[in-house]
Design a protein around this motif. Structure first.
Motif, PDB file in Angstrom:
ATOM      1  N   ILE A  95       0.830  -1.458  -0.193  1.00  0.00           N
ATOM      2  CA  ILE A  95      -0.127  -0.225   0.171  1.00  0.00           C
ATOM      3  C   ILE A  95       0.961   1.210   0.443  1.00  0.00           C
ATOM      4  O   ILE A  95       1.734   0.818   0.195  1.00  0.00           O
ATOM      5  CB  ILE A  95      -1.044   0.035   0.962  1.00  0.00           C
ATOM      6  N   VAL A  96       0.182   1.923  -0.553  1.00  0.00           N
ATOM      7  CA  VAL A  96       1.166   2.942  -0.973  1.00  0.00           C
ATOM      8  C   VAL A  96      -0.044   4.626   0.051  1.00  0.00           C
ATOM      9  O   VAL A  96      -0.992   4.408  -1.316  1.00  0.00           O
ATOM     10  CB  VAL A  96       2.073   4.189  -1.866  1.00  0.00           C
ATOM     11  N   THR A 115      11.670   2.877   5.291  1.00  0.00           N
ATOM     12  CA  THR A 115       9.793   3.407   4.738  1.00  0.00           C
ATOM     13  C   THR A 115       9.988   4.664   4.326  1.00  0.00           C
ATOM     14  O   THR A 115      10.372   5.036   4.339  1.00  0.00           O
ATOM     15  CB  THR A 115       9.083   3.763   6.273  1.00  0.00           C
ATOM     16  N   TRP A 116       9.590   5.066   3.355  1.00  0.00           N
ATOM     17  CA  TRP A 116       9.992   6.418   2.723  1.00  0.00           C
ATOM     18  C   TRP A 116       8.373   6.509   2.303  1.00  0.00           C
ATOM     19  O   TRP A 116       7.616   7.118   1.600  1.00  0.00           O
ATOM     20  CB  TRP A 116      10.586   5.826   1.152  1.00  0.00           C
ATOM     21  N   PRO A 117       9.044   8.157   3.154  1.00  0.00           N
ATOM     22  CA  PRO A 117       7.726   9.478   2.320  1.00  0.00           C
ATOM     23  C   PRO A 117       8.613  10.405   1.382  1.00  0.00           C
ATOM     24  O   PRO A 117       9.632  10.174   1.859  1.00  0.00           O
ATOM     25  CB  PRO A 117       8.102   9.644   4.448  1.00  0.00           C
ATOM     26  N   ILE A 173       5.233   5.514   1.721  1.00  0.00           N
ATOM     27  CA  ILE A 173       5.260   3.711   0.649  1.00  0.00           C
ATOM     28  C   ILE A 173       5.875   2.581   2.158  1.00  0.00           C
ATOM     29  O   ILE A 173       6.685   3.404   2.405  1.00  0.00           O
ATOM     30  CB  ILE A 173       6.411   4.620  -0.729  1.00  0.00           C
ATOM     31  N   ASP A 174       4.930   2.044   1.890  1.00  0.00           N
ATOM     32  CA  ASP A 174       5.519   0.687   2.481  1.00  0.00           C
ATOM     33  C   ASP A 174       6.858   0.511   2.210  1.00  0.00           C
ATOM     34  O   ASP A 174       7.381   0.723   1.478  1.00  0.00           O
ATOM     35  CB  ASP A 174       4.167  -0.468   2.590  1.00  0.00           C
ATOM     36  N   GLY A 175       6.845  -0.673   3.662  1.00  0.00           N
ATOM     37  CA  GLY A 175       8.336  -0.844   3.920  1.00  0.00           C
ATOM     38  C   GLY A 175       7.638  -2.500   3.235  1.00  0.00           C
ATOM     39  O   GLY A 175       7.162  -2.918   2.737  1.00  0.00           O
ATOM     40  N   PRO A 176       9.105  -3.389   4.032  1.00  0.00           N
ATOM     41  CA  PRO A 176      10.244  -3.047   4.537  1.00  0.00           C
ATOM     42  C   PRO A 176      11.832  -2.764   3.159  1.00  0.00           C
ATOM     43  O   PRO A 176      12.993  -3.067   4.304  1.00  0.00           O
ATOM     44  CB  PRO A 176      10.242  -4.425   4.615  1.00  0.00           C
ATOM     45  N   LYS A 177      11.150  -2.940   1.843  1.00  0.00           N
ATOM     46  CA  LYS A 177      12.457  -2.457   0.984  1.00  0.00           C
ATOM     47  C   LYS A 177      12.112  -0.749   0.400  1.00  0.00           C
ATOM     48  O   LYS A 177      11.031  -0.635   0.199  1.00  0.00           O
ATOM     49  CB  LYS A 177      12.699  -3.553   0.254  1.00  0.00           C
ATOM     50  N   SER A 178      13.078  -0.606   0.408  1.00  0.00           N
ATOM     51  CA  SER A 178      13.073   1.409  -0.692  1.00  0.00           C
ATOM     52  C   SER A 178      12.594   0.500  -1.929  1.00  0.00           C
ATOM     53  O   SER A 178      13.121  -0.416  -2.432  1.00  0.00           O
ATOM     54  CB  SER A 178      14.659   1.784  -0.362  1.00  0.00           C
ATOM     55  N   PRO A 179      12.215   1.419  -2.186  1.00  0.00           N
ATOM     56  CA  PRO A 179      11.435   1.482  -3.714  1.00  0.00           C
ATOM     57  C   PRO A 179      12.750   1.737  -4.812  1.00  0.00           C
ATOM     58  O   PRO A 179      12.168   0.973  -5.986  1.00  0.00           O
ATOM     59  CB  PRO A 179      10.613   2.263  -4.370  1.00  0.00           C
TER      60      PRO A 179
END
Length: 806
Positions: A267-268, A350-352, A377-383
């Protein structure tokens, strides 16, 4: 004007004679309060809801045919003012409480509805079509009804809405959990049975405040970052690229579907920009601040705000129609990943994506209440390289704000205008800059400013790239250009590279180039990595033109091609890395120093600085002659004592002494701001007392460069001199330190002055404010199983309270 007219007819049947008489009385009242020459008034029928103005006779017909809106109990659009607080409840038919007018004003600010005293306005209320009320209108009147509703019969202090707002505000200040807040609501309902309208849970309160238009969207995404289930793809069940399922496949479904329905794989959370910007203008507290930039020019020759920058003026000259309206908004975008768990033993990123509004004055535009979270943007990995898939949501909104604009109400000027917006730049650390720009910040061409002309070389023993060649920025004929032995053994005759324009960047991509993201993009990248050759130095060279991994999605913005400064270098991380390298090298800190056996062997292979070459002993070990930049034990102790005993004013810096171990003569655990204070104030004092002048002088010059560049107000005529000084300083450092010292972070300072000329003061383009904001977002985590959901809900409540407080 106030009235004591009987309004009980409003709830009667339209066929009742008393209703017809009430309509006649209402029309007579409305005619008394219209301005001279005015022939139209707002229609309060159930279909128009005061959003449409009609001829007086037509309004009467609408009231007879459609009926009057039952929630329109105070005829504010037809000359009646809000009733005074001391008027009895029995006379008004509704409660009167302290703060009712504030609640009404807050709701109107949220929806962009003009002030309640319509007869004093210079413009008409916002007009809609002639059809029935839309969803936003329905929400508006529902909230207005809540603002007028008594908390309990006879309450003159609070309305239902104002009481909930106050409770939620206390929840934010006290850091209450949702569970404890629900427990309090149940206790209040038990203690005060008369307050039967009070919600009994946090979710019910949140739903009520959601009517202010502060909600966000949950957008499903492919777990491989291939696509979003949004727009025309909203109803897909499988990814159109990698065919991964949209929802999690539950192993045990024997008990039937789980409560809450299907669970998305990823989910984003998307917080739209346009409503946030509109609320800044519709709030009377902030509308005047949004035009500060046009009313407060800086003194000639100084730069104290992005409005004074060359980029701002460049866009003004390029787009005069955009520049002539001070309401139009200039934005900045920042993004960085963080671990929401506050622990290093859990890998989660997590990427805001956060946006700043540069229309505001300097003391507000970078403060947290005015920073807008737009994506989570949901983790657990970077986009990673696929972040453009998610940025599509923002770019589409930015395109609308540029091409079309949105109708917005200015509460200060009491007028409607067409708001447009422009993105000035992005702010990121160096790895995130690669994600947003598309230029890889690793390898031979790591510098995004020097691009294909990056001067780099491979260290055979150090097994890494070094970035020298700062003599290219010296004037022609400078003696350093011809000094072989003090530098890299070569004469330097090249000129400094020029910054790529947007048009030149686009020309480096093939026509009709299309990015590939997600699994498809990863496979394509894997193929490209295998297609490598070796240059004459034995270094792997990518066959692609330049160091591009993709074409940035920001080029979809019509003006991005003409942007002079698309992606800013972050001085905070540059200064932090330079400070760590300097301290680690001069104090020989374990694991942080750049002077070691491999560094000396690289010097020997290049045939420069023979006095520092390693000497092989009979035992087979190597002896490293002491370097001029290395401290002995006594000097290390002196440096540690200086930092251990330093005292600074409260709030100026953290407790740096906690990072110093005098007994072991080590320094560790420095934060970014600690490094900033060291470079600006403390390091010049330490090296001046411990190192020889030929070493301390360029290090002090480097510290002075950072201190001057970080000034709140830049003097434009001094920037050229500052650029000349940093070039000479880096050249002097090349003569002192081995090539292994010069990673990409030691090279980037040479571009910072040029960016200051284009973008203005550094403090509006560095990551300090963003990193502190990430810490605030991290504090919202309540449910460790769903950190992004906790952050979104915490931000939602905080945004509601910030808006209500205005």
């Amino acid at each position: 004007m106030e009235t004591n007219m009987d309004k009980s007819w409003m709830n009667l049947s339209r066929l009742d004679p008393r209703y017809l008489q009430g309509v006649i009385d209402f029309m007579a009242f409305a005619r008394k309060n219209i301005r001279d020459g005015e022939t139209e008034i707002s229609c309060p029928c159930k279909k128009c809801h005061n959003f449409v103005r009609k001829k007086i006779d037509v309004v009467k017909e609408h009231l007879v045919v459609n009926g009057i809106s039952p929630s329109y109990t105070v005829w504010i659009f037809h000359g009646e003012r809000s009733q005074p607080r001391d008027q009895g409840i029995e006379n008004s038919g509704q409660g009167n409480f302290d703060g009712q007018n504030d609640m009404e004003e807050m709701i109107r600010d949220a929806f962009g509805i003009p002030p309640i005293h319509a007869q004093d306005m210079n413009v008409d209320p916002p007009r809609a079509g002639s059809c029935g009320p839309d969803e936003q209108t329905i929400k508006f009147f529902k909230l207005l009804k809540e603002a007028e509703q008594e908390l309990y019969p006879g309450c003159q202090k609070f309305s239902l809405l104002s009481f909930i707002v106050r409770l939620m505000h206390i929840k934010c200040l006290g850091g209450w959990s949702n569970k404890s807040f629900t427990m309090l609501l149940k206790l209040l309902k038990d203690a005060f049975p008369a307050a039967e309208l009070l919600p009994d849970s946090f979710n019910a309160c949140r739903k009520l405040l959601g009517g202010l238009g502060l909600e966000y969207h949950k957008v499903h995404a492919c777990p491989q970052d291939c696509m979003l289930y949004w727009g025309e793809d909203a109803n897909r069940v499988y990814c159109k690229v990698c065919h991964s399922p949209r929802y999690k496949q539950l192993e045990d479904e024997t008990d039937g579907p789980k409560k809450g329905g299907k669970i998305a794989e990823k989910i984003v959370r998307y917080f739209p920009i346009i409503p946030k910007l509109k609320r800044l203008f519709t709030s009377t507290k902030t509308a005047g601040l949004m035009t500060w930039h046009a009313e407060n020019p800086a003194p000639t020759g100084t730069s104290a705000h992005p409005v004074d920058s060359g980029l701002w003026k460049h866009f003004d000259n390029l787009y005069p129609d955009f520049a002539k309206d001070p309401h139009n908004v200039r934005l900045g975008l920042a993004s960085d990943g963080f671990n929401p768990y506050r622990t290093m033993n859990i890998s989660h990123s997590t990427w805001p994506v956060v946006m700043m509004t540069y229309n505001l004055p300097p003391w507000l535009c970078m403060k947290q209440p005015y920073m807008m979270l737009t994506l989570l943007i949901d983790g657990p990995k970077s986009p990673g390289n696929n972040i453009d898939v998610y940025l599509r949501l923002i770019v589409d909104e930015l395109k609308e704000l540029w091409n079309v604009g949105v109708d917005t109400y200015d509460a200060l000027g009491n007028e409607m205008f067409k708001m447009r917006a422009l993105l000035l730049w992005t702010i990121n650390d160096f790895p995130a800059l690669a994600m947003l720009s598309g230029w890889s910040t690793k390898g031979r061409l790591a510098c995004p400013v020097c691009h294909v002309d990056t001067c780099s070389s491979w260290l055979d023993f150090g097994r890494k790239m070094c970035y020298l060649g700062h003599r290219r920025w010296l004037e022609e004929g400078h003696k350093f250009r011809f000094d072989r032995m003090s530098f890299d053994g070569k004469i330097e005759l090249d000129t400094c590279p020029a910054r790529l324009s947007g048009s030149e960047v686009l020309a480096m991509f093939p026509p009709n180039y299309v990015n590939k993201f997600g699994k498809e993009g990863d496979e394509d990248l894997h193929v490209r990595k295998r297609k490598r050759t070796h240059d004459e130095d034995g270094v792997e060279e990518n066959t692609l033109q330049g160091n591009w991994k993709k074409k940035s999605i920001f080029f979809d913005l019509p003006y991005w091609e003409h942007n002079l400064l698309r992606h800013c270098l972050d001085l905070m991380h540059i200064q932090k890395n330079v400070c760590d390298n300097v301290l680690g090298t001069i104090m020989d800190l374990e694991g942080k120093g750049k002077d070691n056996l491999n560094a000396r062997r690289d010097l020997e292979k290049r045939g420069i600085r023979k006095a520092m070459h390693p000497q092989k002993l009979s035992s087979g070990k190597f002896y490293l002659p002491p370097a001029c930049f290395s401290m002995d034990n006594g000097e290390k102790t002196m440096m540690c004592n200086l930092l251990k005993k330093v005292k600074v004013p409260d709030g100026y810096a953290s407790n740096i002494s906690r990072c110093v171990n005098v007994k072991k003569r080590t320094i560790s655990g420095l934060k970014s701001h600690d490094s900033h204070i060291l470079m600006d104030q403390l390091l010049p004092i330490g090296v001046s007392r411990t190192l020889p002048k030929k070493v301390s002088k360029p290090l002090i010059e480097l510290c002075n460069f950072f201190r001057q560049l970080c000034s709140k107000v830049l003097k434009v005529d001094e920037l050229d001199d500052l650029q000349s000084r940093i070039v000479l300083t880096l050249c002097e450092l090349e003569k002192i330190f081995p090539p292994s010292f010069f990673d990409i972070m030691e090279h980037l300072p040479i571009h910072l002055v040029e960016e200051a000329k284009i973008g203005g003061p550094v403090r509006y383009r560095w990551m300090y404010y963003v990193e502190r904001y990430l810490m605030t977002l991290k504090s919202y985590v309540r449910n460790r199983a769903r950190p992004e959901g906790s952050i979104a809900e915490g931000y939602f409540v905080e945004e509601c309270m910030t808006f209500c407080s205005r």
